[in-house]
Design an enzyme around this catalytic site. Structure first.
Site, short mmCIF file in Angstrom:
data_model
loop_
_atom_site.label_atom_id
_atom_site.label_comp_id
_atom_site.label_asym_id
_atom_site.label_seq_id
_atom_site.Cartn_x
_atom_site.Cartn_y
_atom_site.Cartn_z
N GLY A 12 -10.77 9.03 13.72
CA GLY A 12 -11.59 7.77 13.14
C GLY A 12 -10.45 6.51 13.48
N ARG A 16 -11.22 0.03 7.99
CA ARG A 16 -10.86 -0.82 6.88
C ARG A 16 -9.16 -0.96 6.75
NH1 ARG A 16 -13.88 3.05 2.32
NH2 ARG A 16 -13.97 4.46 4.24
N ASP A 103 -5.73 11.93 7.79
CA ASP A 103 -5.22 10.91 6.79
C ASP A 103 -5.12 11.24 5.63
OD1 ASP A 103 -7.80 11.26 6.06
OD2 ASP A 103 -8.60 9.34 6.40
N ASN A 228 -7.73 5.14 3.53
CA ASN A 228 -8.78 4.15 4.28
C ASN A 228 -8.35 2.78 4.37
OD1 ASN A 228 -10.62 6.56 4.97
ND2 ASN A 228 -10.84 6.58 2.59
N ASN A 386 33.18 -8.01 25.14
CA ASN A 386 32.81 -6.98 25.95
C ASN A 386 31.81 -7.48 27.04
OD1 ASN A 386 30.94 -7.48 23.83
ND2 ASN A 386 29.91 -5.65 23.86
#
Length: 459
Positions: A12, A16, A103, A228, A386
């Site tokens: 997915g 959102r 998720d 989500n 350096n």
């Protein structure tokens, strides 16, 4: 034990989240969500893991590596459509398949193992992972029959008033008899408003066919939440942080203020170590026993030995030995190796440098691209020069050398064993062992200079 497989749904887009970053790659306590799910699934005795990818497929594959098989869902046409993409890997296999959403970063191996065991003991064709929700609004309700088997799953919008009182909800994680799963997936229709193929329809088809559909209810609702949006992401972060911190405290770590201490899921901490407020341990941080870390210190992808104290400082991608004192306000940059009993004091920056046992840089120094031996003293304001604008060069300071305050060591250069560099020197040539090097302009005093200067200004 029968064969077991896992399908991780990670295709997915996650609109959102309102992010350029693919949803399942958003981090919870320093680790991408899908990595949490994959790592927990990997603790099970599984024959194969198939990850379904779509948006951001290459990024997910780069994250998980070659320990998973991958199937691509070119169009996102629902969860059943996603699972059927694993057909080439699993269709003909005997055994049990667990389907997990990428998720759901809080799900644990223990919960998945309990689900699998329940499924196999019930001889079910499908088993739903369920949870009790204080507020089940928006979730599908689990309706059971008198035997405790699942009668149906009712979506909130379709539930009666009586059914809406049910607090046992569908989490979206399932176990299936693998062959029954793929035989039934071909029967799922997209005859719905969204025109998509939904995995819960497999449950309905199996139930109508007289098969046993069971449910296993976890006691932890938090484990099952799907992410989500950014609000849910922050909630998952809080729950995961609490879980991680609690586990470390129960294993013998003192965390003074757990609410303000951030520890990655992969961090390792020894017993009797104390973490003060504002401590951040990220990535593969490993801390030994009896250490004191913080307040306000960050250790990332680094190892720290026993009995070491790190105050208000940063350590990245480096190793630190035993009984080391760092800080306050020190910065250990990547590829540094700090040996035992070293002292690195306030406002000292170490970069790509090894420091031998017992050496000290107590304050206000920059030591980069250097090999510092044992028992070396780097005085206040010591600098390894350096960089010439194009290339970096190495500075070597051998065992027992003493570098005076405000000295510049212009690389490439070596200060020999036991040598002294006088304060204020700029060293451009090698210093022999046990020698003294003085490289500064001779002091000249101009008597009455200020008085003469004032007279000149007034004339």
């Amino acid at each position: 034990m029968e064969n077991r497989y896992a399908v991780i749904l990670a295709a997915g887009k996650g609109t959102r989240m309102k992010s350029k970053l693919y949803k399942v790659l958003h981090s919870v306590c320093g680790k991408p969500m899908v990595q949490h799910v994959f790592d927990e699934a990997s603790k099970l005795n599984l024959n194969k893991i198939v990850t379904i990818v779509g948006h951001g497929a290459e990024d997910v594959q780069a994250q998980l590596g070659d320990k998973s098989e991958y199937a691509i869902q070119e169009e996102q046409l629902g969860t059943a459509h996603a699972v059927i993409q694993a057909k080439d890997f699993l269709e003909d296999k005997e055994g049990t398949t667990v389907v997990i959403c990428g998720d759901t970063p809080l799900i644990t191996a223990e919960t998945m193992e309990a689900l699998l065991t329940h499924h196999e003991e019930m001889h079910a064709k499908a088993t739903i992972l369920t949870a009790g929700a204080e507020d089940p609004t928006g979730y599908g309700r689990i309706v059971r029959n008198q035997e405790g088997h699942v009668e149906k799953i009712v979506e909130h919008k379709d539930a009666s008033e009586e059914e809406r009182k049910i607090t046992e909800i569908n989490t979206g994680t399932y176990c299936f008899d693998n062959k029954a799963l793929f035989e039934t997936l071909s029967k799922v229709s997209n005859d719905n408003v969204q025109g998509e193929y939904y995995l819960p329809d497999v449950i309905e088809i199996l139930k109508n066919g007289g098969e046993i559909v069971s449910a296993y209810q976890t006691s932890s609702f938090e484990e099952t939440i799907g992410i989500n949006d950014r609000v849910a992401l922050s909630q998952a972060e809080a729950w995961m942080k609490k879980r991680i911190n609690t586990a470390h405290m129960r294993n013998g770590v003192t965390i003074i203020d757990p609410e303000n201490t951030y520890i990655s899921a992969d961090a390792v901490i020894g017993r009797d170590t104390i973490l003060y407020p504002g401590t951040i341990l990220s990535g593969n941080a490993s801390i030994g026993e009896d250490c004191e870390i913080g307040p306000n210190s960050e250790i990332k992808d680094s190892s720290v030995g026993d009995r070491t104290v790190i105050r208000q400082s940063v350590v990245h991608s480096s190793s630190v030995g035993n009984e080391v004192k760092i800080g306050p306000f020190a910065h250990i940059r990547p590829k540094s190796a700090i040996s035992d009993e070293v002292k690195i004091g306030n406002f000292v920056e170490i970069k790509k440098t090894s420091m031998g046992a017992g050496s000290k840089a107590s304050h206000l120094s920059y030591i980069g691209d250097a090999e510092i031996g044992a028992d070396v003293n780097l005085g206040c304001g010591s600098i390894t020069v350096n960089y010439d604008g194009k290339n970096k060069f190495l500075t070597k300071v051998e065992d027992g050398a003493f570098i005076g305050c405000n000295s510049n060591l212009v690389a490439p250069v070596t200060v020999g064993k036991g040598a002294y560099v006088a304060a204020g020197s700029t060293i451009t040539e090698n210093v022999p062992g046990n020698g003294l090097s003085i490289a500064r302009a001779r002091q000249v005093n101009k008597e009455n200079y200020v008085e003469r200067l004032s007279m000149n200004k007034n004339s």
